[in-house]
Write a protein that holds these residues in place. Sequence first.
Motif, PDB file in Angstrom:
ATOM      1  N   ILE A  47       0.871  -1.179  -0.112  1.00 44.10           N
ATOM      2  CA  ILE A  47       0.037  -0.089  -0.067  1.00 44.10           C
ATOM      3  C   ILE A  47       0.905   1.284   0.169  1.00 44.10           C
ATOM      4  O   ILE A  47       1.510   1.575   1.094  1.00 44.10           O
ATOM      5  N   GLU A  48       0.875   1.953  -1.086  1.00 46.14           N
ATOM      6  CA  GLU A  48       2.106   3.013  -1.446  1.00 46.14           C
ATOM      7  C   GLU A  48       1.519   4.323  -0.335  1.00 46.14           C
ATOM      8  O   GLU A  48       2.332   4.878  -0.202  1.00 46.14           O
ATOM      9  N   ARG A  49       0.116   4.574  -0.222  1.00 42.76           N
ATOM     10  CA  ARG A  49      -0.286   5.939   0.008  1.00 42.76           C
ATOM     11  C   ARG A  49      -1.493   5.548   1.149  1.00 42.76           C
ATOM     12  O   ARG A  49      -2.649   5.775   0.868  1.00 42.76           O
ATOM     13  N   PRO A  50      -0.956   5.246   2.257  1.00 46.35           N
ATOM     14  CA  PRO A  50      -1.983   5.046   3.281  1.00 46.35           C
ATOM     15  C   PRO A  50      -2.570   6.456   3.916  1.00 46.35           C
ATOM     16  O   PRO A  50      -1.678   7.304   4.010  1.00 46.35           O
ATOM     17  N   ALA A  55       4.588   6.730   5.522  1.00 52.81           N
ATOM     18  CA  ALA A  55       5.382   5.654   5.106  1.00 52.81           C
ATOM     19  C   ALA A  55       4.318   4.525   4.440  1.00 52.81           C
ATOM     20  O   ALA A  55       3.113   4.426   4.800  1.00 52.81           O
ATOM     21  N   PRO A  56       4.615   4.126   3.531  1.00 45.37           N
ATOM     22  CA  PRO A  56       4.142   2.682   2.863  1.00 45.37           C
ATOM     23  C   PRO A  56       3.901   1.550   3.772  1.00 45.37           C
ATOM     24  O   PRO A  56       4.632   1.373   4.655  1.00 45.37           O
ATOM     25  N   VAL A  57       2.631   0.826   3.561  1.00 47.47           N
ATOM     26  CA  VAL A  57       2.472  -0.521   4.410  1.00 47.47           C
ATOM     27  C   VAL A  57       2.445  -1.541   3.502  1.00 47.47           C
ATOM     28  O   VAL A  57       2.228  -1.633   2.482  1.00 47.47           O
ATOM     29  N   VAL A  58       3.246  -2.609   3.986  1.00 44.27           N
ATOM     30  CA  VAL A  58       3.256  -3.931   3.318  1.00 44.27           C
ATOM     31  C   VAL A  58       2.704  -4.997   4.318  1.00 44.27           C
ATOM     32  O   VAL A  58       2.918  -4.883   5.460  1.00 44.27           O
ATOM     33  N   THR A  59       1.715  -6.091   3.511  1.00 42.82           N
ATOM     34  CA  THR A  59       1.121  -6.873   4.400  1.00 42.82           C
ATOM     35  C   THR A  59       1.135  -8.143   3.577  1.00 42.82           C
ATOM     36  O   THR A  59       1.262  -8.108   2.385  1.00 42.82           O
ATOM     37  N   ASN A  60       0.438  -9.344   4.210  1.00 46.35           N
ATOM     38  CA  ASN A  60       0.330 -10.554   3.686  1.00 46.35           C
ATOM     39  C   ASN A  60       1.656 -11.079   3.264  1.00 46.35           C
ATOM     40  O   ASN A  60       1.678 -12.061   2.138  1.00 46.35           O
TER      41      ASN A  60
END
Length: 450
Positions: A47-50, A55-60
């Motif tokens: 997720i580049e633009r929370p 800051a970007p978010v990375v999950t999974n």
Amino acid sequence: MPSLSDFLKELPDGEKLVISGPTDLDFLPTALVLELEAQKRFPVVMIERPEGFEAPVVTNLFSDRARIAGMVGAGPTGFAQAWTAAMANLVPAVVSSGPAPVQEVVALGNQADAGELPISRHFEADAGRYIGSGILVCKDPDTGVRNLSFQRMQLKGPQKFGVSLHSRGHIWDHLQRCEARGKNLEVAVVIGCHPAIYIAAAAKVAMEVDELAVAGALLKQPIELVKCKTIDVEVPADAEYVIEGEILAGVHEDEGPYGEYTGYSTYRSTRNVFHVTAITRRQKPIFLDIVPGYSAEHLLLSRCTREAHVFHRLKEMVPTLKALNYPKSGTHFHAFMSFKKTAEGQARQALMLLMGLDSYIKLAVAVDEDIDVFDETEVMWALATRFQADTDLFMVPKVFCNRLDPSSVEGMSAKLGLDATKPLNFEGERTSLPQHALDWARDVLAGKAR
């Protein structure tokens, strides 16, 4: 030392799903990950633009078994062997005195605001925004050995989190000893580092083993550490974020509910309080989130090392053991094992050993070596055709279990063992096809033959 960023850069594009538009972190990432899972898709979500955060978010990240194996340099089915080898060849971490990426930006005391971190609210019943992806690093108050673990953390203020240590692991023991001396327990919360460190942190190892030495063995190089700014704890120098602080002795407040791995929201909590003393981070950090609840990545990260450890120990006593699987349908409470049976009674002994090795297990099924324990349809078929309830099951009541099981009573559960192996004088013969016919069918479907 490789970092989270390094690992993500090396991932093939086909294993990534990039969300470039503004994205609300409340519920949306969780919904996306669970919908992907329903479609049998397991990409790393970026997720580049929370919305509201920089800051970007990375999950999974941990949703796929083959990807987890690749995190430790193993082939798709080689994780158990890699884990066993690492445990036999630990590589101690090293402490660096030089500048560290994770301390490029430092906020001390009241300048530290945890609310600025892109922390999600995952489920409707959650009491607030929660960190479930933080690796809590602390030290044994007597020996100084480091311990890594995961504990849920509810954001309550700029310098305050509610914490639950309900797993009653090593960090719980450390806090009990600190409280007996009237001292707080110093803890650093690491968010975002190489996935191998996450895998080591999820493992259940002996109290005298530093999980960072396990991570070093998995990566085949020492983990480089840096001393925290406000507490006597060392953390991975290449991490993305570190929240420094203390779990307060004798202080308790309500925490929860929170969506746990059982698929239920639970209030069960030790109700501890974490006070933030500093937040350090990279100049351009990545926030790693783990979707909690009954998600594939939450269950697989917790389960991969447990499966490997239990398989290794069980095979010491059951040499003909072939495979072990904790199916997602059973969260952490069910296990299927296959082995070559050579004498009656072996399955029952193996089942008792299995449940003794892992207190989480409440239902265990033993099948023959021809059954694929990673295919629940095959396990159910074995139960349908090789099992009789009046002779092939046993139950042990009131056994210690994990307290997050909503059906448990005072921390106890019944254990059920099912022997779905064939009797040695079994007369049935499984239908089969010659290998050349199977090869032809696969070639046709792959477009290689007509």
